[in-house]
Motif scaffolding. Sequence first.
Motif, PDB file in Angstrom:
ATOM      1  N   LYS A 171      -0.678  -1.694  -1.882  1.00 37.13           N
ATOM      2  CA  LYS A 171       0.534  -2.214  -1.254  1.00 37.13           C
ATOM      3  C   LYS A 171       1.517  -2.644  -2.344  1.00 37.13           C
ATOM      4  CE  LYS A 171      -1.179  -1.495   2.692  1.00 37.13           C
ATOM      5  NZ  LYS A 171      -0.829  -0.237   3.285  1.00 37.13           N
ATOM      6  N   ILE A 172       2.781  -2.730  -1.987  1.00 33.58           N
ATOM      7  CA  ILE A 172       3.831  -3.046  -2.954  1.00 33.58           C
ATOM      8  C   ILE A 172       3.638  -4.430  -3.589  1.00 33.58           C
ATOM      9  CG2 ILE A 172       5.522  -3.989  -1.337  1.00 33.58           C
ATOM     10  CD1 ILE A 172       7.514  -2.124  -3.096  1.00 33.58           C
ATOM     11  N   ASP A 173       2.978  -5.343  -2.877  1.00 32.77           N
ATOM     12  CA  ASP A 173       2.771  -6.696  -3.401  1.00 32.77           C
ATOM     13  C   ASP A 173       1.517  -6.803  -4.270  1.00 32.77           C
ATOM     14  OD1 ASP A 173       0.717  -6.558  -1.534  1.00 32.77           O
ATOM     15  OD2 ASP A 173       1.329  -8.353  -0.433  1.00 32.77           O
ATOM     16  N   GLY A 174       0.853  -5.677  -4.536  1.00 32.56           N
ATOM     17  CA  GLY A 174      -0.343  -5.683  -5.378  1.00 32.56           C
ATOM     18  C   GLY A 174      -1.639  -5.837  -4.614  1.00 32.56           C
TER      19      GLY A 174
ATOM     20  N   THR B  98       2.115   8.853  -8.058  1.00 34.48           N
ATOM     21  CA  THR B  98       2.060   7.392  -8.013  1.00 34.48           C
ATOM     22  C   THR B  98       1.378   6.797  -9.253  1.00 34.48           C
ATOM     23  OG1 THR B  98       0.034   7.445  -6.700  1.00 34.48           O
ATOM     24  CG2 THR B  98       2.134   7.298  -5.493  1.00 34.48           C
TER      25      THR B  98
ATOM     26  N   LYS C 210       0.769   2.917 -10.280  1.00 39.84           N
ATOM     27  CA  LYS C 210       0.691   2.013  -9.130  1.00 39.84           C
ATOM     28  C   LYS C 210      -0.510   1.087  -9.345  1.00 39.84           C
ATOM     29  CE  LYS C 210       1.232   2.473  -4.131  1.00 39.84           C
ATOM     30  NZ  LYS C 210       1.118   3.423  -3.018  1.00 39.84           N
ATOM     31  N   THR C 211      -0.299  -0.207  -9.155  1.00 41.84           N
ATOM     32  CA  THR C 211      -1.295  -1.198  -9.548  1.00 41.84           C
ATOM     33  C   THR C 211      -1.663  -2.108  -8.389  1.00 41.84           C
ATOM     34  OG1 THR C 211      -0.354  -1.170 -11.772  1.00 41.84           O
ATOM     35  CG2 THR C 211      -1.759  -3.028 -11.224  1.00 41.84           C
ATOM     36  N   GLY C 212      -2.935  -2.479  -8.336  1.00 43.58           N
ATOM     37  CA  GLY C 212      -3.416  -3.411  -7.332  1.00 43.58           C
ATOM     38  C   GLY C 212      -4.424  -4.371  -7.923  1.00 43.58           C
TER      39      GLY C 212
ATOM     40  N   ILE D 230       2.097  -4.490 -14.257  1.00 45.25           N
ATOM     41  CA  ILE D 230       3.275  -4.094 -13.473  1.00 45.25           C
ATOM     42  C   ILE D 230       4.574  -4.252 -14.259  1.00 45.25           C
ATOM     43  CG2 ILE D 230       2.152  -4.484 -11.248  1.00 45.25           C
ATOM     44  CD1 ILE D 230       3.810  -7.079 -10.969  1.00 45.25           C
TER      45      ILE D 230
ATOM     46  N   GLN E 168       4.123   0.012 -17.869  1.00 47.37           N
ATOM     47  CA  GLN E 168       4.345   1.247 -17.116  1.00 47.37           C
ATOM     48  C   GLN E 168       4.861   2.358 -18.039  1.00 47.37           C
ATOM     49  OE1 GLN E 168       3.724   1.903 -13.681  1.00 47.37           O
ATOM     50  NE2 GLN E 168       2.546   0.014 -13.858  1.00 47.37           N
TER      51      GLN E 168
ATOM     52  N   ASP F 145       9.390 -13.113  -1.871  1.00 43.44           N
ATOM     53  CA  ASP F 145       8.906 -12.653  -0.563  1.00 43.44           C
ATOM     54  C   ASP F 145       9.533 -13.457   0.572  1.00 43.44           C
ATOM     55  OD1 ASP F 145       7.336 -10.719  -1.766  1.00 43.44           O
ATOM     56  OD2 ASP F 145       5.482 -11.901  -1.648  1.00 43.44           O
TER      57      ASP F 145
ATOM     58  N   LYS G  30      13.150 -12.363   0.976  1.00 39.95           N
ATOM     59  CA  LYS G  30      13.210 -11.068   1.669  1.00 39.95           C
ATOM     60  C   LYS G  30      13.002 -11.242   3.165  1.00 39.95           C
ATOM     61  CE  LYS G  30      11.551  -7.947  -1.972  1.00 39.95           C
ATOM     62  NZ  LYS G  30      10.405  -7.100  -2.361  1.00 39.95           N
TER      63      LYS G  30
END
Length: 188
Positions: free
Chosen positions: A47-50, A83, A86-88, A119, A124, A173, A176
């Motif tokens: 997900k975009i929030d990690g 992708t 992309k990091t989680g 991130i 990156q 967040d 937003k």
Amino acid sequence: MGSVLREGWEVKSLKEIGATQTGNTPPTKEKDNYGNHIPFVKPAHFKIDGSIDSKDSALSEKGLKFARLFQKNSILMVCIGATIGKTGFSKIAVTSNQQINALTPTEEFEPRFFYYLFITNYFQKQILKNSAQATLPIINKSKWENILVSFPKERIEQQKIVAILDEAFCAIDKAKANAELNLQNAKE
């Protein structure tokens, strides 16, 4: 992270910070490799929030025998394809397919600090710089685990930075969510 190292910081490769692993996929022809024993992460689960949402994908106990287990507090990164980078962050133990590499920092390091480091634009760019640019970009585990990173020597300093970043991202967040609510109210 420029060329000048801050006082109290050091530089190490990822493999010097903890365990590095690449995921793998158990044989898919054997349906009993899959079940609900341990989450099986794929790039689409990031997900975009990690966070990582792999509710729809898991291995059975049998399938885990074919997989590599990433311990809780591991940082996962997609290392192939569109992708790449992309990091989680996984708060629980998981497994993954071969498109994903993981770093599980040792006890002397604050794992979330390295999530935030992964991130950054700097990191990156390192991923892209070290990747092979064939049809799909790919960075192999050897190149990935040899990327150098700088960080505060003291874990307490790493934790302070994480606290500041957690607070900042939480505020973003919230802003937003408020903007989306205001937009919805304006439409009504």
